[in-house]
Design a protein around this motif. Structure first.
Motif, PDB file in Angstrom:
ATOM      1  N   ASN A 119       8.139   2.864  -6.176  1.00 38.61           N
ATOM      2  CA  ASN A 119       8.341   1.444  -6.453  1.00 38.61           C
ATOM      3  C   ASN A 119       9.627   1.249  -7.248  1.00 38.61           C
ATOM      4  O   ASN A 119       9.626   1.211  -8.474  1.00 38.61           O
ATOM      5  CB  ASN A 119       7.134   0.916  -7.243  1.00 38.61           C
ATOM      6  N   SER A 120      10.727   1.109  -6.530  1.00 36.56           N
ATOM      7  CA  SER A 120      11.996   0.893  -7.252  1.00 36.56           C
ATOM      8  C   SER A 120      12.226  -0.592  -7.531  1.00 36.56           C
ATOM      9  O   SER A 120      12.876  -0.954  -8.509  1.00 36.56           O
ATOM     10  CB  SER A 120      13.176   1.477  -6.475  1.00 36.56           C
ATOM     11  N   ASN A 121      11.671  -1.452  -6.698  1.00 34.05           N
ATOM     12  CA  ASN A 121      11.947  -2.896  -6.863  1.00 34.05           C
ATOM     13  C   ASN A 121      11.608  -3.411  -8.259  1.00 34.05           C
ATOM     14  O   ASN A 121      12.372  -4.174  -8.846  1.00 34.05           O
ATOM     15  CB  ASN A 121      11.123  -3.716  -5.871  1.00 34.05           C
ATOM     16  N   SER A 122      10.442  -2.991  -8.767  1.00 34.50           N
ATOM     17  CA  SER A 122      10.032  -3.539 -10.076  1.00 34.50           C
ATOM     18  C   SER A 122      11.068  -3.222 -11.131  1.00 34.50           C
ATOM     19  O   SER A 122      11.295  -4.014 -12.055  1.00 34.50           O
ATOM     20  CB  SER A 122       8.700  -2.940 -10.511  1.00 34.50           C
TER      21      SER A 122
ATOM     22  N   PHE B 168      -0.270  -7.522   7.000  1.00 30.58           N
ATOM     23  CA  PHE B 168      -0.601  -7.216   5.604  1.00 30.58           C
ATOM     24  C   PHE B 168       0.271  -7.993   4.620  1.00 30.58           C
ATOM     25  O   PHE B 168       0.271  -7.742   3.431  1.00 30.58           O
ATOM     26  CB  PHE B 168      -0.480  -5.708   5.364  1.00 30.58           C
ATOM     27  N   ASP B 169       1.046  -8.919   5.160  1.00 30.88           N
ATOM     28  CA  ASP B 169       1.919  -9.713   4.299  1.00 30.88           C
ATOM     29  C   ASP B 169       1.153 -10.924   3.770  1.00 30.88           C
ATOM     30  O   ASP B 169       1.231 -12.033   4.283  1.00 30.88           O
ATOM     31  CB  ASP B 169       3.189 -10.122   5.050  1.00 30.88           C
ATOM     32  N   LEU B 170       0.377 -10.638   2.736  1.00 31.80           N
ATOM     33  CA  LEU B 170      -0.622 -11.606   2.274  1.00 31.80           C
ATOM     34  C   LEU B 170      -0.184 -12.443   1.082  1.00 31.80           C
ATOM     35  O   LEU B 170      -0.904 -13.350   0.669  1.00 31.80           O
ATOM     36  CB  LEU B 170      -1.886 -10.829   1.842  1.00 31.80           C
TER      37      LEU B 170
ATOM     38  N   LEU C 139       9.682 -12.463  -3.340  1.00 30.91           N
ATOM     39  CA  LEU C 139      10.894 -11.876  -2.770  1.00 30.91           C
ATOM     40  C   LEU C 139      10.524 -10.910  -1.650  1.00 30.91           C
ATOM     41  O   LEU C 139       9.430 -10.340  -1.652  1.00 30.91           O
ATOM     42  CB  LEU C 139      11.686 -11.100  -3.834  1.00 30.91           C
ATOM     43  N   PRO C 140      11.457 -10.679  -0.733  1.00 25.93           N
ATOM     44  CA  PRO C 140      11.203  -9.696   0.313  1.00 25.93           C
ATOM     45  C   PRO C 140      11.079  -8.286  -0.275  1.00 25.93           C
ATOM     46  O   PRO C 140      11.545  -8.035  -1.387  1.00 25.93           O
ATOM     47  CB  PRO C 140      12.430  -9.801   1.219  1.00 25.93           C
ATOM     48  N   GLY C 141      10.481  -7.382   0.494  1.00 26.95           N
ATOM     49  CA  GLY C 141      10.218  -6.034  -0.027  1.00 26.95           C
ATOM     50  C   GLY C 141      11.425  -5.115  -0.015  1.00 26.95           C
ATOM     51  O   GLY C 141      11.580  -4.277  -0.912  1.00 26.95           O
ATOM     52  N   ASN C 142      12.270  -5.240   0.989  1.00 26.64           N
ATOM     53  CA  ASN C 142      13.417  -4.337   1.040  1.00 26.64           C
ATOM     54  C   ASN C 142      14.252  -4.501  -0.222  1.00 26.64           C
ATOM     55  O   ASN C 142      14.608  -5.623  -0.591  1.00 26.64           O
ATOM     56  CB  ASN C 142      14.267  -4.626   2.274  1.00 26.64           C
ATOM     57  N   PRO C 143      14.557  -3.382  -0.878  1.00 30.89           N
ATOM     58  CA  PRO C 143      15.179  -3.479  -2.202  1.00 30.89           C
ATOM     59  C   PRO C 143      16.457  -4.324  -2.237  1.00 30.89           C
ATOM     60  O   PRO C 143      16.649  -5.098  -3.177  1.00 30.89           O
ATOM     61  CB  PRO C 143      15.489  -2.019  -2.553  1.00 30.89           C
ATOM     62  N   ILE C 144      17.307  -4.181  -1.250  1.00 24.01           N
ATOM     63  CA  ILE C 144      18.566  -4.935  -1.305  1.00 24.01           C
ATOM     64  C   ILE C 144      18.322  -6.414  -1.003  1.00 24.01           C
ATOM     65  O   ILE C 144      18.951  -7.293  -1.597  1.00 24.01           O
ATOM     66  CB  ILE C 144      19.625  -4.311  -0.365  1.00 24.01           C
TER      67      ILE C 144
ATOM     68  N   ASP D 128       0.823  -1.211   0.000  1.00 24.15           N
ATOM     69  CA  ASP D 128       0.000   0.000   0.000  1.00 24.15           C
ATOM     70  C   ASP D 128       0.856   1.261   0.000  1.00 24.15           C
ATOM     71  O   ASP D 128       0.393   2.332  -0.374  1.00 24.15           O
ATOM     72  CB  ASP D 128      -0.901   0.014   1.247  1.00 24.15           C
ATOM     73  N   GLU D 129       2.123   1.125   0.446  1.00 25.61           N
ATOM     74  CA  GLU D 129       2.986   2.307   0.537  1.00 25.61           C
ATOM     75  C   GLU D 129       3.589   2.700  -0.806  1.00 25.61           C
ATOM     76  O   GLU D 129       4.186   3.759  -0.928  1.00 25.61           O
ATOM     77  CB  GLU D 129       4.111   2.052   1.561  1.00 25.61           C
ATOM     78  N   LEU D 130       3.410   1.847  -1.814  1.00 18.94           N
ATOM     79  CA  LEU D 130       4.123   2.087  -3.072  1.00 18.94           C
ATOM     80  C   LEU D 130       3.356   3.005  -4.003  1.00 18.94           C
ATOM     81  O   LEU D 130       2.129   2.946  -4.091  1.00 18.94           O
ATOM     82  CB  LEU D 130       4.364   0.764  -3.798  1.00 18.94           C
ATOM     83  N   VAL D 131       4.102   3.856  -4.700  1.00 18.50           N
ATOM     84  CA  VAL D 131       3.513   4.612  -5.806  1.00 18.50           C
ATOM     85  C   VAL D 131       4.403   4.403  -7.023  1.00 18.50           C
ATOM     86  O   VAL D 131       5.591   4.092  -6.906  1.00 18.50           O
ATOM     87  CB  VAL D 131       3.381   6.129  -5.502  1.00 18.50           C
TER      88      VAL D 131
ATOM     89  N   SER E 144       7.419 -11.744  -7.371  1.00 18.04           N
ATOM     90  CA  SER E 144       6.780 -10.627  -6.684  1.00 18.04           C
ATOM     91  C   SER E 144       7.749 -10.085  -5.655  1.00 18.04           C
ATOM     92  O   SER E 144       8.731 -10.743  -5.308  1.00 18.04           O
ATOM     93  CB  SER E 144       5.482 -11.085  -6.018  1.00 18.04           C
ATOM     94  N   SER E 145       7.487  -8.864  -5.194  1.00 20.09           N
ATOM     95  CA  SER E 145       8.307  -8.359  -4.093  1.00 20.09           C
ATOM     96  C   SER E 145       7.399  -7.782  -3.036  1.00 20.09           C
ATOM     97  O   SER E 145       6.358  -7.192  -3.338  1.00 20.09           O
ATOM     98  CB  SER E 145       9.302  -7.307  -4.577  1.00 20.09           C
ATOM     99  N   GLY E 146       7.796  -7.987  -1.784  1.00 19.85           N
ATOM    100  CA  GLY E 146       7.039  -7.479  -0.644  1.00 19.85           C
ATOM    101  C   GLY E 146       5.962  -8.458  -0.218  1.00 19.85           C
ATOM    102  O   GLY E 146       5.620  -9.414  -0.929  1.00 19.85           O
ATOM    103  N   GLY E 147       5.459  -8.204   0.986  1.00 21.09           N
ATOM    104  CA  GLY E 147       4.310  -8.974   1.463  1.00 21.09           C
ATOM    105  C   GLY E 147       4.579 -10.419   1.812  1.00 21.09           C
ATOM    106  O   GLY E 147       3.654 -11.234   1.848  1.00 21.09           O
ATOM    107  N   VAL E 148       5.850 -10.771   2.089  1.00 15.96           N
ATOM    108  CA  VAL E 148       6.112 -12.166   2.458  1.00 15.96           C
ATOM    109  C   VAL E 148       6.694 -12.308   3.875  1.00 15.96           C
ATOM    110  O   VAL E 148       7.134 -13.374   4.261  1.00 15.96           O
ATOM    111  CB  VAL E 148       7.059 -12.892   1.456  1.00 15.96           C
ATOM    112  N   SER E 149       6.701 -11.187   4.644  1.00 13.07           N
ATOM    113  CA  SER E 149       7.185 -11.359   6.021  1.00 13.07           C
ATOM    114  C   SER E 149       6.010 -11.707   6.932  1.00 13.07           C
ATOM    115  O   SER E 149       5.021 -12.261   6.477  1.00 13.07           O
ATOM    116  CB  SER E 149       7.972 -10.143   6.512  1.00 13.07           C
ATOM    117  N   VAL E 150       6.103 -11.328   8.205  1.00 15.38           N
ATOM    118  CA  VAL E 150       5.107 -11.842   9.157  1.00 15.38           C
ATOM    119  C   VAL E 150       4.045 -10.821   9.532  1.00 15.38           C
ATOM    120  O   VAL E 150       3.195 -11.086  10.371  1.00 15.38           O
ATOM    121  CB  VAL E 150       5.808 -12.362  10.440  1.00 15.38           C
TER     122      VAL E 150
END
Ligand code: AMP
Ligand code: MG
Length: 408
Positions: free
Chosen positions: A202-205, A256-258, A296-301, A186-189, A247-253
């Protein structure tokens, strides 16, 4: 929690090589051959001159030297691309250029540096020749029926050259996977939208799509999915038309990590969720309809490092590559490092060479959200899971992650 090595083994065991396609050879660079390339002709096709000089009968040059030159009658000038009109008789020479077919009965070429042209039709030869001198023999490179290139090899300029040399204009290669890239949060633009407080670009994409391209595969960058079940399902369904989903983000605990749950709900067979590594512990891997799916995890690195370790080898395998892992070298560590014995660490570093040794220097700013330190990094220093103390001067493993290192 599984180790990096176990995770890689599980992933690679699930990956199948893509189908084949036929491409024109100029488009085959860096693709993988899906066929053996067999020559339909000899190369060279005929004996030809390896030098600019004079084609002679070797026996006629017997005893020739600077002090005792032998004189020949020049009967013809033979450029490359033409065939001699006459065959040689004793005492005759034909002026011949590199690549021109050997005239009948000539069995050696004297290079021009060992001759002196005379007025009219003559040439002085200063050197004795042995039959076969300066001749490229028919078939000395390869012969009709030889397997020149093996299925599974990566096509470089030389492979393209060999195919061109045998007149093969199309070649079967393994297909490139199309990889759906889905950022969630939700934080991404999008990068061209204004940043209100609380939002991030959204730099990850963009990183992930570029990594996919670097592997030689085709990214399909999707619009951002929000942290809502319906939106995730809709976007993941669309993504599942590709050959692979990243995908990136949304895989932690967090609540909202759905992503993991939605993947499951769509029928993904989840293989694992967490890997003992830093950065990048949360990595969801599963298979849906035979297609690999990476959360993948959300943090870019974290996302970038996890991609390097797992997605890249998977995509390379899909494209038919045999060697799918980055090169790892042994390097001398240039600073002390301490860590807990729970995870394998991938530390951004600078690898240099001095004499016959590699040196690895860890960079400042190792936070998994810190992009900048990666700009100067050309390696990941791999610190094994169980070990805790690394001293300056110790040997460590450094993974070459930057192709340009090879050109320095
Ligand atoms: P998450 O794994 O979804 O909890 O995301 C962790 C953090 O990674 C977020 O708080 C963001 O700061 C960052 N992040 C997630 N997705 C992206 C993205 N697509 N681009 C840049 N940063 C992201
Ligand atoms: Mg998130």
């Amino acid at each position: 929690m599984i180790t990096v090595e176990q995770a890689l083994e599980i992933i690679l065991s699930e990956i199948n090589v893509m189908g084949q396609e036929r491409v024109a050879i100029p488009f085959s660079l860096h693709r993988v051959l899906a066929e053996d390339v067999v020559s339909g002709r000899d190369n060279p096709l005929w004996d030809n001159s390896a030098m600019d000089g004079y084609a002679v009968i070797a026996e006629d040059t017997k005893g020739a030297s600077r002090d005792n030159p032998v004189t020949f009658t020049v009967t013809e000038d033979l450029p490359a691309g033409y065939v001699a009109r006459n065959s040689l008789k004793r005492g005759e020479a034909i002026r011949i250029m590199t690549g021109a077919p050997m005239p009948d009965s000539a069995d050696a070429v004297i290079m021009v540096e060992d001759t002196e042209k005379l007025q009219g039709q003559g040439v002085k030869i200063f050197k004795e020749a042995i039959a076969g001198d300066n001749i490229r023999k028919a078939g000395e490179d390869f012969k009709k029926g030889n397997t020149l290139l093996k299925r599974g090899s990566v096509i470089r300029p030389i492979e393209i050259g060999i195919m061109a040399a045998i007149g093969k204009s199309f070649v079967n290669v393994y297909q490139k996977p199309k990889v759906a890239v889905l950022a969630t949060g939700d934080e991404l633009v999008e990068i061209d939208e204004p940043l209100e407080k609380g939002k991030i670009a959204n730099s990850n994409s963009y990183i992930i799509s570029a990594q996919i391209k670097e592997c030689g595969a085709e990214p399909l960058q999707m619009r951002i999915a929000r942290d809502r079940k319906d939106d995730l399902i809709e976007k993941l369904k669309y993504a599942s038309a590709a050959d692979c989903i990243v995908s990136s983000g949304g895989v932690s605990v967090g609540d909202f990590d759905l992503v993991k749950d939605m993947l499951k709900e769509m029928g993904t067979e989840m293989r694992f969720w967490k890997v003992a590594m830093k950065p990048g512990k949360p990595l969801a891997f599963g298979v849906i309809g035979g297609k690999p799916t990476f959360g993948l995890p959300g943090n870019p690195i974290s996302s970038l490092v996890v991609f390097e370790q797992f997605v890249r080898p998977a995509l390379l395998k899909m494209m038919g590559r045999k060697a799918v892992l980055r090169r790892i070298v042994s390097a001398v560590l240039m600073e002390d490092i301490k860590k807990k014995p729970d995870r394998t660490h991938f530390v951004r570093g600078v690898l240099t060479t001095k004499g016959d040794k590699y040196y690895a220097e860890p960079l400042e700013g190792q936070g998994s959200g810190m992009l900048c330190s990666f700009v100067s990094a050309n390696c990941l220093i791999i610190l094994p899971k169980e070990e805790t103390q690394f001293k300056k001067g110790d040997r460590v493993k450094a993974q070459l992650i930057d192709n340009s290192f090879l050109y320095q």
